[in-house]
Write a protein that holds these residues in place. Structure first.
Motif, PDB file in Angstrom:
ATOM      1  N   PHE A   1       0.832  -1.203   0.000  1.00 54.81           N
ATOM      2  CA  PHE A   1       0.000   0.000   0.000  1.00 54.81           C
ATOM      3  C   PHE A   1       0.872   1.260   0.000  1.00 54.81           C
ATOM      4  O   PHE A   1       0.643   2.189  -0.777  1.00 54.81           O
ATOM      5  N   PHE A   2       1.882   1.304   0.872  1.00 56.49           N
ATOM      6  CA  PHE A   2       2.752   2.474   0.934  1.00 56.49           C
ATOM      7  C   PHE A   2       3.602   2.620  -0.332  1.00 56.49           C
ATOM      8  O   PHE A   2       3.870   3.730  -0.791  1.00 56.49           O
ATOM      9  N   SER A   3       4.013   1.513  -0.912  1.00 65.51           N
ATOM     10  CA  SER A   3       4.775   1.576  -2.165  1.00 65.51           C
ATOM     11  C   SER A   3       3.918   2.151  -3.282  1.00 65.51           C
ATOM     12  O   SER A   3       4.372   3.003  -4.053  1.00 65.51           O
ATOM     13  N   LEU A   4       2.679   1.701  -3.385  1.00 63.94           N
ATOM     14  CA  LEU A   4       1.752   2.216  -4.392  1.00 63.94           C
ATOM     15  C   LEU A   4       1.481   3.698  -4.162  1.00 63.94           C
ATOM     16  O   LEU A   4       1.462   4.498  -5.109  1.00 63.94           O
ATOM     17  N   SER A   5       1.300   4.081  -2.903  1.00 64.49           N
ATOM     18  CA  SER A   5       1.079   5.499  -2.577  1.00 64.49           C
ATOM     19  C   SER A   5       2.291   6.344  -2.955  1.00 64.49           C
ATOM     20  O   SER A   5       2.148   7.463  -3.475  1.00 64.49           O
ATOM     21  N   ALA A   6       3.493   5.829  -2.716  1.00 61.94           N
ATOM     22  CA  ALA A   6       4.710   6.569  -3.058  1.00 61.94           C
ATOM     23  C   ALA A   6       4.840   6.745  -4.570  1.00 61.94           C
ATOM     24  O   ALA A   6       5.225   7.817  -5.049  1.00 61.94           O
ATOM     25  N   VAL A   7       4.516   5.715  -5.347  1.00 60.62           N
ATOM     26  CA  VAL A   7       4.591   5.806  -6.810  1.00 60.62           C
ATOM     27  C   VAL A   7       3.601   6.843  -7.325  1.00 60.62           C
ATOM     28  O   VAL A   7       3.941   7.676  -8.178  1.00 60.62           O
ATOM     29  N   ILE A   8       2.383   6.834  -6.799  1.00 65.46           N
ATOM     30  CA  ILE A   8       1.366   7.808  -7.236  1.00 65.46           C
ATOM     31  C   ILE A   8       1.797   9.224  -6.866  1.00 65.46           C
ATOM     32  O   ILE A   8       1.687  10.148  -7.680  1.00 65.46           O
ATOM     33  N   ALA A   9       2.298   9.408  -5.651  1.00 68.92           N
ATOM     34  CA  ALA A   9       2.753  10.747  -5.225  1.00 68.92           C
ATOM     35  C   ALA A   9       3.914  11.225  -6.090  1.00 68.92           C
ATOM     36  O   ALA A   9       3.962  12.401  -6.478  1.00 68.92           O
ATOM     37  N   LEU A  10       4.839  10.341  -6.425  1.00 75.09           N
ATOM     38  CA  LEU A  10       5.970  10.709  -7.268  1.00 75.09           C
ATOM     39  C   LEU A  10       5.500  11.135  -8.662  1.00 75.09           C
ATOM     40  O   LEU A  10       5.987  12.132  -9.211  1.00 75.09           O
ATOM     41  N   GLN A  11       4.534  10.414  -9.227  1.00 77.87           N
ATOM     42  CA  GLN A  11       3.997  10.793 -10.540  1.00 77.87           C
ATOM     43  C   GLN A  11       3.322  12.160 -10.480  1.00 77.87           C
ATOM     44  O   GLN A  11       3.460  12.968 -11.399  1.00 77.87           O
ATOM     45  N   LEU A  12       2.603  12.434  -9.402  1.00 78.33           N
ATOM     46  CA  LEU A  12       1.958  13.737  -9.256  1.00 78.33           C
ATOM     47  C   LEU A  12       2.998  14.857  -9.165  1.00 78.33           C
ATOM     48  O   LEU A  12       2.820  15.921  -9.761  1.00 78.33           O
ATOM     49  N   PHE A  13       4.077  14.635  -8.429  1.00 73.50           N
ATOM     50  CA  PHE A  13       5.130  15.633  -8.336  1.00 73.50           C
ATOM     51  C   PHE A  13       5.798  15.865  -9.691  1.00 73.50           C
ATOM     52  O   PHE A  13       6.105  16.999 -10.051  1.00 73.50           O
ATOM     53  N   LEU A  14       6.018  14.807 -10.456  1.00 75.59           N
ATOM     54  CA  LEU A  14       6.633  14.964 -11.775  1.00 75.59           C
ATOM     55  C   LEU A  14       5.723  15.744 -12.723  1.00 75.59           C
ATOM     56  O   LEU A  14       6.186  16.609 -13.470  1.00 75.59           O
ATOM     57  N   LYS A  15       4.422  15.454 -12.705  1.00 79.31           N
ATOM     58  CA  LYS A  15       3.482  16.195 -13.556  1.00 79.31           C
ATOM     59  C   LYS A  15       3.404  17.660 -13.131  1.00 79.31           C
ATOM     60  O   LYS A  15       3.334  18.553 -13.966  1.00 79.31           O
ATOM     61  N   ALA A  16       3.427  17.903 -11.819  1.00 74.01           N
ATOM     62  CA  ALA A  16       3.402  19.281 -11.329  1.00 74.01           C
ATOM     63  C   ALA A  16       4.652  20.030 -11.770  1.00 74.01           C
ATOM     64  O   ALA A  16       4.588  21.204 -12.147  1.00 74.01           O
TER      65      ALA A  16
END
Length: 143
Positions: free
Chosen positions: A20-35
């Protein structure tokens, strides 16, 4: 035997929490890259508008009719990734002018489109139309 069941349940729960935390980290990282990409695009569009507006105002303020090519050479038409004027080889962005002249009875009407684009793929960040009128000397119409 009861301890083995508890250990398996704990390990299974622990693995699920890590997933769960790994999936959350991947999603957060993608959001930061798009931002970051949106921020970079916004910065480039803002700087392109500033450069185009400065160029348009400088063209309008020219009192005498001079060659726009000479004017561009003096001012610079190549910009690096930090929007500093540079040589063509180091440039990431290009400032270009397209000119259409129309002679009238009382003078000359010049329509200029100031364009700021990316050098590599030609993505246009800003197009700004400018119109300049140069009256004939003495203000008299020639027929």
């Amino acid at each position: 035997m009861k301890n083995i069941g508890r250990v398996r349940a704990f390990l299974t729960e622990f693995v699920l929490v890590i997933l769960f935390f790994s999936l959350s980290a991947v999603i957060a990282l993608q959001l930061f890259l798009k931002a970051n990409d949106k921020s970079e695009l916004s910065k480039n569009m803002t700087m392109a508008h500033i450069i185009a507006e400065q160029t348009a105002e400088a063209i309008k303020s020219e009192e005498e009719e001079s060659s726009l090519e000479e004017w561009l050479e003096k001012r610079g038409c190549w910009y690096d990734e930090d929007w500093n004027a540079c040589a063509e080889a180091e440039a990431k962005f290009v400032l270009s002018l397209s000119v259409a002249k129309e002679k009238t009875v009382a003078g000359e009407l010049i329509d200029i489109v100031v364009t700021v684009s990316e050098k590599t793929d030609g993505t246009i960040f800003c197009e700004l139309p400018v119109t300049v009128y140069h009256a004939l000397e003495g203000g008299e119409a020639q027929l």
